[in-house]
Design a protein around this motif. Sequence first.
Motif, PDB file in Angstrom:
ATOM      1  N   ALA A 176      18.254  42.437  17.581  1.00  0.00           N
ATOM      2  CA  ALA A 176      19.616  42.110  17.904  1.00  0.00           C
ATOM      3  C   ALA A 176      19.658  41.377  19.227  1.00  0.00           C
ATOM      4  O   ALA A 176      20.465  40.385  19.293  1.00  0.00           O
ATOM      5  CB  ALA A 176      20.295  43.642  18.388  1.00  0.00           C
ATOM      6  N   SER A 177      18.792  41.519  20.011  1.00  0.00           N
ATOM      7  CA  SER A 177      18.631  40.666  21.275  1.00  0.00           C
ATOM      8  C   SER A 177      17.920  39.518  20.941  1.00  0.00           C
ATOM      9  O   SER A 177      18.706  38.279  21.278  1.00  0.00           O
ATOM     10  CB  SER A 177      17.671  41.184  22.449  1.00  0.00           C
ATOM     11  N   LEU A 178      17.271  39.291  20.174  1.00  0.00           N
ATOM     12  CA  LEU A 178      16.535  37.935  19.647  1.00  0.00           C
ATOM     13  C   LEU A 178      17.680  37.166  18.935  1.00  0.00           C
ATOM     14  O   LEU A 178      17.674  35.960  19.012  1.00  0.00           O
ATOM     15  CB  LEU A 178      15.704  38.245  18.776  1.00  0.00           C
ATOM     16  N   TYR A 179      18.358  37.946  18.125  1.00  0.00           N
ATOM     17  CA  TYR A 179      19.587  37.146  17.357  1.00  0.00           C
ATOM     18  C   TYR A 179      20.702  36.443  18.270  1.00  0.00           C
ATOM     19  O   TYR A 179      21.098  35.626  18.340  1.00  0.00           O
ATOM     20  CB  TYR A 179      20.248  38.258  16.692  1.00  0.00           C
ATOM     21  N   ARG A 180      21.024  37.448  19.186  1.00  0.00           N
ATOM     22  CA  ARG A 180      21.893  36.694  20.372  1.00  0.00           C
ATOM     23  C   ARG A 180      21.452  35.721  21.170  1.00  0.00           C
ATOM     24  O   ARG A 180      22.039  34.875  21.925  1.00  0.00           O
ATOM     25  CB  ARG A 180      22.423  38.003  21.367  1.00  0.00           C
ATOM     26  N   SER A 181      19.917  35.652  21.282  1.00  0.00           N
ATOM     27  CA  SER A 181      19.507  34.557  22.212  1.00  0.00           C
ATOM     28  C   SER A 181      19.328  33.165  21.446  1.00  0.00           C
ATOM     29  O   SER A 181      19.623  33.103  20.326  1.00  0.00           O
ATOM     30  CB  SER A 181      17.849  35.005  22.677  1.00  0.00           C
ATOM     31  N   GLU A 182      19.352  32.035  22.288  1.00  0.00           N
ATOM     32  CA  GLU A 182      19.139  30.745  21.802  1.00  0.00           C
ATOM     33  C   GLU A 182      17.656  30.433  21.473  1.00  0.00           C
ATOM     34  O   GLU A 182      16.863  30.196  22.385  1.00  0.00           O
ATOM     35  CB  GLU A 182      19.853  29.824  22.737  1.00  0.00           C
ATOM     36  N   LEU A 183      17.227  30.911  20.024  1.00  0.00           N
ATOM     37  CA  LEU A 183      15.976  30.724  19.714  1.00  0.00           C
ATOM     38  C   LEU A 183      15.656  29.189  19.461  1.00  0.00           C
ATOM     39  O   LEU A 183      14.569  28.890  19.257  1.00  0.00           O
ATOM     40  CB  LEU A 183      15.588  31.526  18.525  1.00  0.00           C
ATOM     41  N   ASN A 184      16.605  28.357  19.084  1.00  0.00           N
ATOM     42  CA  ASN A 184      16.446  27.063  18.963  1.00  0.00           C
ATOM     43  C   ASN A 184      15.478  26.611  17.653  1.00  0.00           C
ATOM     44  O   ASN A 184      14.481  25.870  18.023  1.00  0.00           O
ATOM     45  CB  ASN A 184      15.852  26.195  20.239  1.00  0.00           C
ATOM     46  N   GLY A 185      15.470  27.477  16.581  1.00  0.00           N
ATOM     47  CA  GLY A 185      14.758  27.342  15.517  1.00  0.00           C
ATOM     48  C   GLY A 185      13.337  27.843  15.655  1.00  0.00           C
ATOM     49  O   GLY A 185      12.429  27.700  14.594  1.00  0.00           O
ATOM     50  N   ALA A 186      13.148  28.928  16.400  1.00  0.00           N
ATOM     51  CA  ALA A 186      11.847  29.413  16.716  1.00  0.00           C
ATOM     52  C   ALA A 186      11.645  30.304  15.307  1.00  0.00           C
ATOM     53  O   ALA A 186      12.590  30.934  14.784  1.00  0.00           O
ATOM     54  CB  ALA A 186      11.861  30.339  17.810  1.00  0.00           C
ATOM     55  N   SER A 187      10.561  30.482  14.744  1.00  0.00           N
ATOM     56  CA  SER A 187      10.051  31.188  13.649  1.00  0.00           C
ATOM     57  C   SER A 187       9.947  32.456  14.022  1.00  0.00           C
ATOM     58  O   SER A 187       9.352  32.832  15.239  1.00  0.00           O
ATOM     59  CB  SER A 187       9.013  30.605  12.918  1.00  0.00           C
ATOM     60  N   ILE A 188      10.406  33.696  13.588  1.00  0.00           N
ATOM     61  CA  ILE A 188      10.082  34.864  13.793  1.00  0.00           C
ATOM     62  C   ILE A 188       9.039  35.535  12.592  1.00  0.00           C
ATOM     63  O   ILE A 188       9.391  35.597  11.683  1.00  0.00           O
ATOM     64  CB  ILE A 188      11.306  35.700  13.926  1.00  0.00           C
ATOM     65  N   PHE A 189       7.942  36.237  13.131  1.00  0.00           N
ATOM     66  CA  PHE A 189       6.990  36.623  12.244  1.00  0.00           C
ATOM     67  C   PHE A 189       7.032  38.075  12.692  1.00  0.00           C
ATOM     68  O   PHE A 189       6.706  38.552  13.853  1.00  0.00           O
ATOM     69  CB  PHE A 189       5.575  36.194  12.553  1.00  0.00           C
ATOM     70  N   MET A 190       7.438  38.926  11.564  1.00  0.00           N
ATOM     71  CA  MET A 190       7.747  40.461  11.657  1.00  0.00           C
ATOM     72  C   MET A 190       6.716  41.047  10.907  1.00  0.00           C
ATOM     73  O   MET A 190       6.593  41.142   9.629  1.00  0.00           O
ATOM     74  CB  MET A 190       9.270  40.624  11.327  1.00  0.00           C
ATOM     75  N   LEU A 191       5.956  42.012  11.424  1.00  0.00           N
ATOM     76  CA  LEU A 191       4.827  42.901  10.955  1.00  0.00           C
ATOM     77  C   LEU A 191       5.097  44.214  11.179  1.00  0.00           C
ATOM     78  O   LEU A 191       5.211  44.872  11.983  1.00  0.00           O
ATOM     79  CB  LEU A 191       3.491  42.577  11.261  1.00  0.00           C
ATOM     80  N   ASP A 192       5.405  44.907   9.809  1.00  0.00           N
ATOM     81  CA  ASP A 192       5.517  46.374   9.946  1.00  0.00           C
ATOM     82  C   ASP A 192       4.253  47.100   9.389  1.00  0.00           C
ATOM     83  O   ASP A 192       3.633  46.858   8.379  1.00  0.00           O
ATOM     84  CB  ASP A 192       6.483  46.779   8.676  1.00  0.00           C
TER      85      ASP A 192
END
Length: 153
Positions: A80-96
């Motif tokens: 949620a915090s990442l979504y609210r931030s200005e990531l400027n097109g950063a890729s998010i790699f999520m590992l479960d």
Amino acid sequence: MGLINLAHLIASVALKLGERETAMSVLAGAVDAQPWRVSEALRLYDLARSLDKKTVPLPGSLAVLLYSFNKAEELDATLASLYRSELNGASIFMLDNGSSDGTSEVISKWQSEFGVQMKRIDLPVNVGAAAARKLAYEGTAGAGMRFCGLSGR
């Protein structure tokens, strides 16, 4: 919604209403109640020094690497915090990392919000933190990367 989420929510609402002192008081109360909640302490620090008003985009491409094992609530708050931030097109790699709680559902929810910006890796078993970091890193293709701990924002 745990204390961490409630404190950040109330502080965010107070800030939207122009009540900076109220936001700081709420965050200070959360830190007093649970001193290990570093994200509230850091947000309070930023507010006290008006650092929250200063934003500078990071140069180049950026990858945010997250991995989680049975930390659904913390992961939800982090995403949620990442979504609210200005990531400027950063890729998010999520590992479960083989979670058995609600982590998979949390990732699915946020993947629909982030869209193609989020890449997902699901492991059937927990391989440990070092191996999880390595697997997440292998997908970054040379972007500047930042690991993000799930204890805060």
